[in-house]
Design a protein around this motif. Structure first.
Motif, PDB file in Angstrom:
ATOM      1  N   LEU A 394      -7.659   3.573   7.566  1.00 47.64           N
ATOM      2  CA  LEU A 394      -6.808   2.623   6.837  1.00 47.64           C
ATOM      3  C   LEU A 394      -6.144   3.288   5.642  1.00 47.64           C
ATOM      4  O   LEU A 394      -5.001   2.970   5.300  1.00 47.64           O
ATOM      5  CB  LEU A 394      -7.648   1.425   6.391  1.00 47.64           C
ATOM      6  CG  LEU A 394      -8.167   0.521   7.517  1.00 47.64           C
ATOM      7  CD1 LEU A 394      -8.945  -0.651   6.928  1.00 47.64           C
ATOM      8  CD2 LEU A 394      -7.028   0.016   8.382  1.00 47.64           C
ATOM      9  N   SER A 397      -3.526   5.439   6.960  1.00 44.54           N
ATOM     10  CA  SER A 397      -2.608   4.635   7.782  1.00 44.54           C
ATOM     11  C   SER A 397      -2.301   5.342   9.105  1.00 44.54           C
ATOM     12  O   SER A 397      -1.156   5.383   9.558  1.00 44.54           O
ATOM     13  CB  SER A 397      -1.313   4.347   7.012  1.00 44.54           C
ATOM     14  OG  SER A 397      -1.601   3.659   5.819  1.00 44.54           O
ATOM     15  N   THR A 450     -12.076   4.947   5.118  1.00 46.95           N
ATOM     16  CA  THR A 450     -12.204   3.630   5.746  1.00 46.95           C
ATOM     17  C   THR A 450     -11.849   3.715   7.229  1.00 46.95           C
ATOM     18  O   THR A 450     -10.745   3.390   7.661  1.00 46.95           O
ATOM     19  CB  THR A 450     -11.316   2.579   5.047  1.00 46.95           C
ATOM     20  OG1 THR A 450     -11.457   2.700   3.639  1.00 46.95           O
ATOM     21  CG2 THR A 450     -11.729   1.180   5.470  1.00 46.95           C
ATOM     22  N   LYS A 456      -8.362  -5.561  16.093  1.00 44.87           N
ATOM     23  CA  LYS A 456      -8.763  -6.436  14.998  1.00 44.87           C
ATOM     24  C   LYS A 456      -9.759  -7.483  15.473  1.00 44.87           C
ATOM     25  O   LYS A 456      -9.775  -7.879  16.639  1.00 44.87           O
ATOM     26  CB  LYS A 456      -7.535  -7.114  14.382  1.00 44.87           C
ATOM     27  CG  LYS A 456      -6.617  -6.157  13.641  1.00 44.87           C
ATOM     28  CD  LYS A 456      -5.495  -6.892  12.925  1.00 44.87           C
ATOM     29  CE  LYS A 456      -4.627  -5.923  12.120  1.00 44.87           C
ATOM     30  NZ  LYS A 456      -3.544  -6.623  11.381  1.00 44.87           N
ATOM     31  N   GLY A 462      -9.065  -9.000  10.564  1.00 40.38           N
ATOM     32  CA  GLY A 462      -9.221  -7.678   9.967  1.00 40.38           C
ATOM     33  C   GLY A 462      -9.690  -6.661  10.984  1.00 40.38           C
ATOM     34  O   GLY A 462     -10.267  -7.004  12.025  1.00 40.38           O
ATOM     35  N   TYR A 463      -9.447  -5.378  10.690  1.00 42.06           N
ATOM     36  CA  TYR A 463      -9.914  -4.324  11.584  1.00 42.06           C
ATOM     37  C   TYR A 463     -11.444  -4.267  11.585  1.00 42.06           C
ATOM     38  O   TYR A 463     -12.103  -4.631  10.605  1.00 42.06           O
ATOM     39  CB  TYR A 463      -9.352  -2.972  11.161  1.00 42.06           C
ATOM     40  CG  TYR A 463      -7.898  -2.772  11.520  1.00 42.06           C
ATOM     41  CD1 TYR A 463      -7.521  -2.481  12.820  1.00 42.06           C
ATOM     42  CD2 TYR A 463      -6.907  -2.877  10.552  1.00 42.06           C
ATOM     43  CE1 TYR A 463      -6.190  -2.295  13.152  1.00 42.06           C
ATOM     44  CE2 TYR A 463      -5.571  -2.691  10.870  1.00 42.06           C
ATOM     45  CZ  TYR A 463      -5.214  -2.401  12.173  1.00 42.06           C
ATOM     46  OH  TYR A 463      -3.906  -2.229  12.507  1.00 42.06           O
ATOM     47  N   ASN A 486     -16.607  -8.298   3.331  1.00 41.56           N
ATOM     48  CA  ASN A 486     -16.397  -6.852   3.241  1.00 41.56           C
ATOM     49  C   ASN A 486     -17.554  -6.213   2.477  1.00 41.56           C
ATOM     50  O   ASN A 486     -17.474  -6.029   1.268  1.00 41.56           O
ATOM     51  CB  ASN A 486     -15.069  -6.559   2.539  1.00 41.56           C
ATOM     52  CG  ASN A 486     -14.725  -5.077   2.582  1.00 41.56           C
ATOM     53  OD1 ASN A 486     -15.499  -4.273   3.064  1.00 41.56           O
ATOM     54  ND2 ASN A 486     -13.578  -4.726   2.080  1.00 41.56           N
ATOM     55  N   GLU A 492     -14.438   1.561  -0.390  1.00 39.40           N
ATOM     56  CA  GLU A 492     -12.995   1.635  -0.185  1.00 39.40           C
ATOM     57  C   GLU A 492     -12.268   1.720  -1.524  1.00 39.40           C
ATOM     58  O   GLU A 492     -11.295   2.456  -1.675  1.00 39.40           O
ATOM     59  CB  GLU A 492     -12.524   0.413   0.608  1.00 39.40           C
ATOM     60  CG  GLU A 492     -13.110   0.339   2.015  1.00 39.40           C
ATOM     61  CD  GLU A 492     -12.570  -0.851   2.784  1.00 39.40           C
ATOM     62  OE1 GLU A 492     -11.342  -1.017   2.818  1.00 39.40           O
ATOM     63  OE2 GLU A 492     -13.378  -1.604   3.340  1.00 39.40           O
ATOM     64  N   HIS A 511       1.237  -0.079   5.311  1.00 34.27           N
ATOM     65  CA  HIS A 511      -0.131  -0.322   5.742  1.00 34.27           C
ATOM     66  C   HIS A 511      -1.116  -0.027   4.602  1.00 34.27           C
ATOM     67  O   HIS A 511      -2.085  -0.761   4.387  1.00 34.27           O
ATOM     68  CB  HIS A 511      -0.471   0.548   6.957  1.00 34.27           C
ATOM     69  CG  HIS A 511       0.412   0.291   8.136  1.00 34.27           C
ATOM     70  ND1 HIS A 511       0.388  -0.895   8.838  1.00 34.27           N
ATOM     71  CD2 HIS A 511       1.366   1.063   8.736  1.00 34.27           C
ATOM     72  CE1 HIS A 511       1.275  -0.850   9.822  1.00 34.27           C
ATOM     73  NE2 HIS A 511       1.875   0.334   9.786  1.00 34.27           N
ATOM     74  N   TYR A 512      -0.839   1.027   3.895  1.00 29.04           N
ATOM     75  CA  TYR A 512      -1.678   1.422   2.762  1.00 29.04           C
ATOM     76  C   TYR A 512      -1.641   0.344   1.679  1.00 29.04           C
ATOM     77  O   TYR A 512      -2.673  -0.089   1.156  1.00 29.04           O
ATOM     78  CB  TYR A 512      -1.148   2.754   2.231  1.00 29.04           C
ATOM     79  CG  TYR A 512      -1.925   3.395   1.108  1.00 29.04           C
ATOM     80  CD1 TYR A 512      -2.922   4.327   1.388  1.00 29.04           C
ATOM     81  CD2 TYR A 512      -1.639   3.111  -0.215  1.00 29.04           C
ATOM     82  CE1 TYR A 512      -3.616   4.953   0.364  1.00 29.04           C
ATOM     83  CE2 TYR A 512      -2.323   3.729  -1.248  1.00 29.04           C
ATOM     84  CZ  TYR A 512      -3.317   4.655  -0.951  1.00 29.04           C
ATOM     85  OH  TYR A 512      -3.999   5.269  -1.975  1.00 29.04           O
ATOM     86  N   ARG A 515      -3.484  -2.806   2.744  1.00 28.80           N
ATOM     87  CA  ARG A 515      -4.940  -2.679   2.636  1.00 28.80           C
ATOM     88  C   ARG A 515      -5.382  -2.757   1.181  1.00 28.80           C
ATOM     89  O   ARG A 515      -6.396  -3.398   0.860  1.00 28.80           O
ATOM     90  CB  ARG A 515      -5.387  -1.340   3.244  1.00 28.80           C
ATOM     91  CG  ARG A 515      -6.889  -1.183   3.232  1.00 28.80           C
ATOM     92  CD  ARG A 515      -7.559  -2.207   4.143  1.00 28.80           C
ATOM     93  NE  ARG A 515      -8.970  -2.356   3.800  1.00 28.80           N
ATOM     94  CZ  ARG A 515      -9.558  -3.502   3.537  1.00 28.80           C
ATOM     95  NH1 ARG A 515      -8.875  -4.621   3.558  1.00 28.80           N
ATOM     96  NH2 ARG A 515     -10.834  -3.557   3.242  1.00 28.80           N
ATOM     97  N   GLU A 518      -5.198  -6.429   0.088  1.00 27.70           N
ATOM     98  CA  GLU A 518      -6.305  -7.199   0.654  1.00 27.70           C
ATOM     99  C   GLU A 518      -7.619  -6.888  -0.056  1.00 27.70           C
ATOM    100  O   GLU A 518      -8.406  -7.787  -0.385  1.00 27.70           O
ATOM    101  CB  GLU A 518      -6.425  -6.892   2.150  1.00 27.70           C
ATOM    102  CG  GLU A 518      -7.591  -7.592   2.837  1.00 27.70           C
ATOM    103  CD  GLU A 518      -7.791  -7.105   4.266  1.00 27.70           C
ATOM    104  OE1 GLU A 518      -8.843  -7.436   4.847  1.00 27.70           O
ATOM    105  OE2 GLU A 518      -6.912  -6.381   4.790  1.00 27.70           O
TER     106      GLU A 518
END
Length: 643
Positions: A394, A397, A450, A456, A462-463, A486, A492, A511-512, A515, A518
């Motif tokens: 993650l 990415s 990560t 998902k 989530g992954y 989490n 992370e 994507h970075y 994450r 989130e």
């Protein structure tokens, strides 16, 4: 010569007659009859705690009677790694960082002496302490055990950093690799130890990386070659050029060339070239040049096994991330022995369709060996390597190892099943090691980049994190239960902090950023630690800033600052300017001042504005600032910097 496989190779010499090496991260193996046997195998926290206890125990055992009681009291509040030395009744140790300054503390018989400035490295010798001050304190200094100045040798403000000080007869030798006028790459300063006056200064065209003092001669390992310097005559007696033309050097690593000697020979490892050079100790002739296959570089001498007389060297494959370290075993009495790799267990891996979701696959790994020690070592190395190859990262990415030609199988769903076959030993011990392996790998996968599968969780969106499920052959498979929430958020968050420290935040990668968004929302909405809450708030400010919402960014930076993140203060001032008296941030800065944290370049302006306050205004400011500090103490909030 034998080559052993390892990961995160580290040498332990603490109080043990047995030759111990950390062939896996946070674990120790001992050499028994030519085989590596697990000495300790635990998760990071347990390993670190045992390391601290062992270091403290060794310090106390070696201290004299006058210092033992004082040392034990200090160790109850100070990490053993901060202890510099114990001399007579004096205990010298590093204190806390105060802004840009460091603390050097000496305690003796109820007395406490403090030196607070900018300095690097402290070298105890006889009854004195030596160090290099930096920036505004740029100098070499000698102080007594009460930290009183004996002498000071002034340096330019931007002087290069010296390697470890060398004490020779009545001189202190300081070796400074760098880039000087005329192509010179090392500056050597000889200082009179009695008064601090300069004996001599000279420059050399090679860049010193490591050295050994032998009978008044300096045996030097440099990037360019091996050299012998007569300290008394200030004269180079011998030089052997390696033919190195640059490249392959980590600029942060000051030991790209490493040197060791025994009673007959000198061993020089040249990391960028990957070679080991062996010289005769007396006439400096080249005896042997050793290179390893598969692009493995010999990097440094690690230690000698006194029982067998064998030498061990650290080696690695550049640009590889897992299972990339090796241990070279060398017999000094048989340098012409052929190079051979240790035998490995039978290892195989395959993808198996997951039940109910045939488009997804689990990664199954089988290891066959009678040795439990080998099963655990090779099992963990293999799991980590394949996890990195096939997982989605993650933080990156994308896949981790694609640039190394190791492409991922995007059918991977994050589940790894490791099965051990034919392993001999107590089943309780095997199961204990397997449970530890699972904990170690799961925490590593969650914290390092990560790592997740490519699909998902349909319930959370989530992954699904990469996890390993190890077992003995014949045991039933464990059912994977998808986690809620989490549990690894702090790991992370640490990865993002590392990116911030190294200026590698990927804020242009959607994507970075998604994450990070989130994660910060999760941390700030849960009962996280004050430091994690502050760190997440700071990142929320950064995210708001890149979205051009300056007001939201200021609010998040201020929240981070309230929670102990001083970087939040600095970012707030970068965006909103230096605060005025009466503004909440001004009071917050005053609170930080009370605990020893200044506002760096803005502190002078802050002080000037405080001086212009009336007595009643100053009294009100002091009370408000003290109230903030009291609240921090009640809630265990500590000041920290992210960069």
């Amino acid at each position: 010569m034998k080559v052993y496989y390892s990961d995160q190779l580290y040498f332990n010499s603490l109080g043990s007659p047995v030759f111990n090496l950390s062939l896996l991260e946070s674990s120790y193996f001992s050499l028994v009859k030519g085989r590596w046997v697990i000495e300790s195998y635990s998760c990071d926290e347990a390993f670190n705690n045992s390391e601290v206890e062992e270091k403290a125990k060794n310090l106390v055992e070696k201290a004299n009677l006058n210092a033992k009681e004082n040392l034990e009291a200090i160790l109850s509040r100070v990490e053993p790694s901060k202890i510099i030395c114990v001399h007579d009744e004096f205990v010298i140790y590093h204190g806390a960082s105060c802004g840009r300054n460091e603390e050097l503390i000496s305690e003796s018989s109820g007395s406490r002496f403090l030196y607070e400035e900018q300095f690097l490295g402290v070298y105890p010798f006889n009854e004195y302490l030596y160090f290099q001050g930096v920036r505004g304190n740029s100098s070499f200094q000698k102080r007594n055990l009460r930290l009183e100045l004996v002498w000071e040798y002034k340096l330019d403000r931007r002087e290069y950093i010296s390697l470890d000080f060398l004490f020779f007869e009545d001189s202190v030798i300081c070796i400074l690799p760098g880039e000087f006028d005329g192509g010179m790459r090392t500056k050597v300063i000889s200082i009179n130890d009695s008064c601090g006056s300069e004996n001599w200064v000279d420059f050399y065209t090679f860049k010193v990386q490591n050295y050994i003092l032998y009978k008044g001669l300096l045996l030097i390992a440099a990037l360019e070659g091996f050299y012998v310097l007569d300290i008394n005559k200030n004269e180079i007696l011998y030089g052997f050029e390696f033919g190195y033309e640059g490249g392959g050097v980590n600029a942060l690593d000051s030991h790209n060339a490493n040197i060791y000697h025994d009673e007959r020979r000198i061993y020089v490892c040249h990391s960028p070239l990957g070679k080991l050079y062996v010289f005769d100790l007396y006439d400096y002739s080249i005896v042997k040049e050793v290179s390893l296959p598969q692009g493995i570089h010999i990097k440094r001498f690690m230690g000698k096994d006194e029982a067998s007389g064998l030498y061990y060297f650290y080696a690695s494959q550049p640009r590889k991330e897992v299972g990339n370290t090796f241990l070279l075993e060398l017999d000094p009495n048989n340098l012409d022995a052929p190079i051979e790799f240790e035998p490995t267990p039978d290892i195989s891996s395959r993808f198996v369709a997951a039940e109910g979701t045939p488009e997804q696959c689990e990664l199954h790994i089988d290891i066959t060996t009678e040795s439990l020690d080998d099963a655990i070592r090779f099992g963990e190395i293999t799991v980590r390597k394949l996890a990195m190859q096939h997982s989605l990262s993650l933080l990156r990415s994308g896949p981790c190892l694609a640039e190394q030609g190791l492409k991922p199988d995007e059918r991977f769903n994050g589940t790894i099943r490791l099965v051990l076959h034919d392993v001999q030993g107590d089943t309780a011990q095997i199961d204990e090691y397997l449970a530890t392996l699972k904990q170690r790998v799961d925490e590593w996968a969650a914290g390092f980049d990560t790592l997740v599968g490519w699909f998902k969780n349909p319930d959370t969106g989530g992954y699904i994190r990469t996890q390993v499920f190890p077992r003995r052959a014949g045991q039933p498979e464990q059912m994977r239960i998808l986690p809620k929430g989490n549990p690894f958020a702090n790991y992370e968050l640490d990865d993002f902090v590392s990116d911030l420290e190294s200026s590698t935040l990927k804020l242009d990668n959607k994507h970075y950023v998604a994450r990070l968004t989130e994660l910060t929302e999760t941390v700030t909405s849960e009962q996280s630690s004050p430091q994690d809450m502050a760190t997440a708030s700071y990142f929320q400010g950064t995210l708001a800033y890149i979205n051009n919402d300056e007001q939201a960014a200021l609010e998040h930076y201020f929240t981070a600052a309230q929670q102990g993140c001083f970087t939040g203060v600095l970012s707030y001032m970068d965006l909103g300017g230096i605060p005025q008296p009466g503004q909440p941030l001004f009071t917050l800065v005053a609170a930080y001042n009370l605990i020893g944290q200044d506002a760096w370049s803005a502190q002078e302006d802050i002080d000037a504005r405080i001086k212009r306050l009336t007595d009643s205004e100053r009294h009100e400011l002091d009370n408000a600032a003290q109230a903030i500090v009291d609240n921090w103490q009640r809630n265990d909030v500590k000041s920290f910097n992210l960069v």
